[in-house]
Design a protein around this motif. Structure first.
Motif, PDB file in Angstrom:
ATOM      1  N   LEU A 117      -9.060   0.479   5.445  1.00  0.00           N
ATOM      2  CA  LEU A 117      -9.498   1.824   5.797  1.00  0.00           C
ATOM      3  C   LEU A 117     -10.945   1.807   6.286  1.00  0.00           C
ATOM      4  CD1 LEU A 117      -8.814   4.858   5.836  1.00  0.00           C
ATOM      5  CD2 LEU A 117      -9.611   4.980   3.467  1.00  0.00           C
TER       6      LEU A 117
ATOM      7  N   HIS B  88       0.800  -1.222   0.000  1.00  0.00           N
ATOM      8  CA  HIS B  88       0.000   0.000   0.000  1.00  0.00           C
ATOM      9  C   HIS B  88       0.838   1.279   0.000  1.00  0.00           C
ATOM     10  CE1 HIS B  88      -2.945  -2.830   2.247  1.00  0.00           C
ATOM     11  NE2 HIS B  88      -3.153  -2.904   0.936  1.00  0.00           N
TER      12      HIS B  88
ATOM     13  N   HIS C 196     -12.342   3.063   9.927  1.00  0.00           N
ATOM     14  CA  HIS C 196     -13.450   4.011  10.071  1.00  0.00           C
ATOM     15  C   HIS C 196     -14.588   3.404  10.894  1.00  0.00           C
ATOM     16  CE1 HIS C 196     -12.142   6.541   6.339  1.00  0.00           C
ATOM     17  NE2 HIS C 196     -11.375   6.734   7.394  1.00  0.00           N
TER      18      HIS C 196
ATOM     19  N   PHE D 175      -6.261  -1.651   0.167  1.00  0.00           N
ATOM     20  CA  PHE D 175      -6.165  -0.695   1.265  1.00  0.00           C
ATOM     21  C   PHE D 175      -7.545  -0.187   1.685  1.00  0.00           C
ATOM     22  CE2 PHE D 175      -5.681   3.589   3.022  1.00  0.00           C
ATOM     23  CZ  PHE D 175      -4.828   3.307   4.077  1.00  0.00           C
ATOM     24  N   ALA D 176      -8.448  -0.032   0.744  1.00  0.00           N
ATOM     25  CA  ALA D 176      -9.787   0.481   1.050  1.00  0.00           C
ATOM     26  C   ALA D 176     -10.514  -0.408   2.048  1.00  0.00           C
ATOM     27  CB  ALA D 176     -10.601   0.606  -0.234  1.00  0.00           C
TER      28      ALA D 176
ATOM     29  N   TYR E 289       1.810  11.439   8.623  1.00  0.00           N
ATOM     30  CA  TYR E 289       0.935  10.715   9.548  1.00  0.00           C
ATOM     31  C   TYR E 289       1.633  10.388  10.870  1.00  0.00           C
ATOM     32  CZ  TYR E 289      -2.018   9.839   5.442  1.00  0.00           C
ATOM     33  OH  TYR E 289      -2.812   9.980   4.344  1.00  0.00           O
TER      34      TYR E 289
ATOM     35  N   PRO F  97      -4.873   9.160   2.283  1.00  0.00           N
ATOM     36  CA  PRO F  97      -6.144   8.753   2.879  1.00  0.00           C
ATOM     37  C   PRO F  97      -6.382   9.389   4.255  1.00  0.00           C
ATOM     38  CG  PRO F  97      -4.517   6.998   3.063  1.00  0.00           C
ATOM     39  CD  PRO F  97      -3.932   8.024   2.160  1.00  0.00           C
ATOM     40  N   ASP F  98      -7.648   9.531   4.593  1.00  0.00           N
ATOM     41  CA  ASP F  98      -8.052  10.078   5.886  1.00  0.00           C
ATOM     42  C   ASP F  98      -7.987   8.970   6.926  1.00  0.00           C
ATOM     43  OD1 ASP F  98      -9.138  11.505   7.991  1.00  0.00           O
ATOM     44  OD2 ASP F  98     -11.209  11.206   7.320  1.00  0.00           O
ATOM     45  N   ILE F  99      -6.861   8.880   7.610  1.00  0.00           N
ATOM     46  CA  ILE F  99      -6.653   7.832   8.610  1.00  0.00           C
ATOM     47  C   ILE F  99      -5.856   8.405   9.768  1.00  0.00           C
ATOM     48  CG2 ILE F  99      -4.491   6.930   7.609  1.00  0.00           C
ATOM     49  CD1 ILE F  99      -5.739   4.100   8.244  1.00  0.00           C
TER      50      ILE F  99
ATOM     51  N   ILE G 267      -0.910   5.051  -0.643  1.00  0.00           N
ATOM     52  CA  ILE G 267      -1.023   5.987   0.484  1.00  0.00           C
ATOM     53  C   ILE G 267      -0.418   7.334   0.108  1.00  0.00           C
ATOM     54  CG2 ILE G 267      -0.176   6.453   2.821  1.00  0.00           C
ATOM     55  CD1 ILE G 267      -0.392   3.331   3.230  1.00  0.00           C
TER      56      ILE G 267
END
Length: 306
Positions: free
Chosen positions: A278, A31, A282, A274-275, A70, A40-42, A35
């Motif tokens: 993720l 990934h 979430h 990865f989705a 991050y 991504p919002d993580i 990334i």
């Protein structure tokens, strides 16, 4: 009995660091490029320390770039905290160099052993819970925290066998390590479920018996099902499947007890897109928001009553 240890600060070079109270995922080479390309919002990423104990190479190239964007957690698997042998000083030095290089917001290790003398095993093995082991584990935790100059989190294990020599419950053993050393607890909810099913115990009671104020991070992972020699269910901590619904349910119970804390989705085998990871991170965040909502409502109600 040792006196309670002073609190060990979560610091590097005197600067306090904490992970955001969000969901995170384990950082996998599959990934890296996605990334960096998509941002991504993580909440954070976590790496296994032993995969980065070299001076250079592609792993460091990508991690350095991702670390700029991050928060980072570093998770060790090779210190053998529960082992009878002294800690490997060279391994601890390499670990200290890695933490100095990336200055992660969190560092954790396992309540387990993985080496004996010069023999290193590709597994995390259980320890007997009695006074001798307790003294050794506390001494090892103290050494790690002194060398790294930071508080470490100790992870509860996934186990498949138990020692007849144990004189303490696992939760009582962990609580005493926390009390004596000032370390924190990495609550692996999946490990709780796996071990309690394997040993015919109540996973909810297990979580209720832990020192809630010591929990600094939570791990969630998938498991595999098997059958033991007696024909009983045997769960394997495989890290190769989505988080099971029974673990999500137990996670919500843990949040109700300890409050929202940084939560990692672990996936080390059969790595999905990865989705997929993720989405699980979430989902953990939604559970954290739901856990926080009752306390907010109660606070508002008290304000209105006042």
């Amino acid at each position: 009995m040792n006196a309670p240890a002073p609190s060990v600060p979560d610091t590097v070079g005197g600067a306090a660091r904490t992970l955001p109270v969000r969901g995170g995922v384990g950082l996998k080479p599959e990934h890296f490029r996605e990334i960096l390309a998509t941002g991504p919002d993580i909440g954070f990423f976590e790496i296994h320390a032993e995969n980065y104990m070299v001076d250079g190479g592609p792993f460091h190239h990508y991690l350095s770039r991702i670390r700029e964007r991050y928060p980072l957690s570093i998770h060790g698997v090779g210190l053998s905290i529960g082992g009878e042998s002294p800690l490997d000083a060279k391994h601890l030095d390499r670990l200290a160099m890695l933490l100095a290089r990336y200055q992660p917001e969190s560092f954790s290790e396992h309540l387990a052993w993985a080496s004996h003398g010069d023999v290193f095993l590709n597994d995390l093995l259980p320890v007997p819970y009695h006074a001798e082991t307790l003294a050794r584990v506390c001494d090892h935790v103290d050494q790690v925290q002194d060398r790294l100059r930071r508080r470490m989190l100790l992870e509860n294990p996934a186990t498949y066998v138990e020692f007849a020599a144990s004189t303490m419950a696992e939760t009582g053993f962990i609580a005493e390590v926390v009390r004596r050393t000032g370390c924190g607890l990495l609550l692996d909810v999946s490990n709780v479920y796996v071990a309690c099913v394997n040993h015919h115990r109540d996973p909810y009671a297990y979580i209720d018996s832990l020192p809630a104020d010591a929990v600094g991070q939570i791990h969630l992972a998938g498991f595999a099902r098997d059958i033991d020699a007696a024909g009983d269910p045997l769960l394997i901590d495989s890290h190769g499947a989505p988080v099971a619904q029974v673990v999500w349910d137990l996670y919500r119970h843990a949040l109700a007890r300890v409050g929202p804390v940084p939560t990692l989705i672990e996936r080390d085998n059969d790595i999905p897109a990865f989705a997929v990871l993720l989405a699980e991170a979430h989902q953990a965040e939604r559970s954290m928001r739901e856990a926080a909502a009752p306390s907010i409502v109660e606070s508002l109600s008290c304000g209105i009553c006042a």
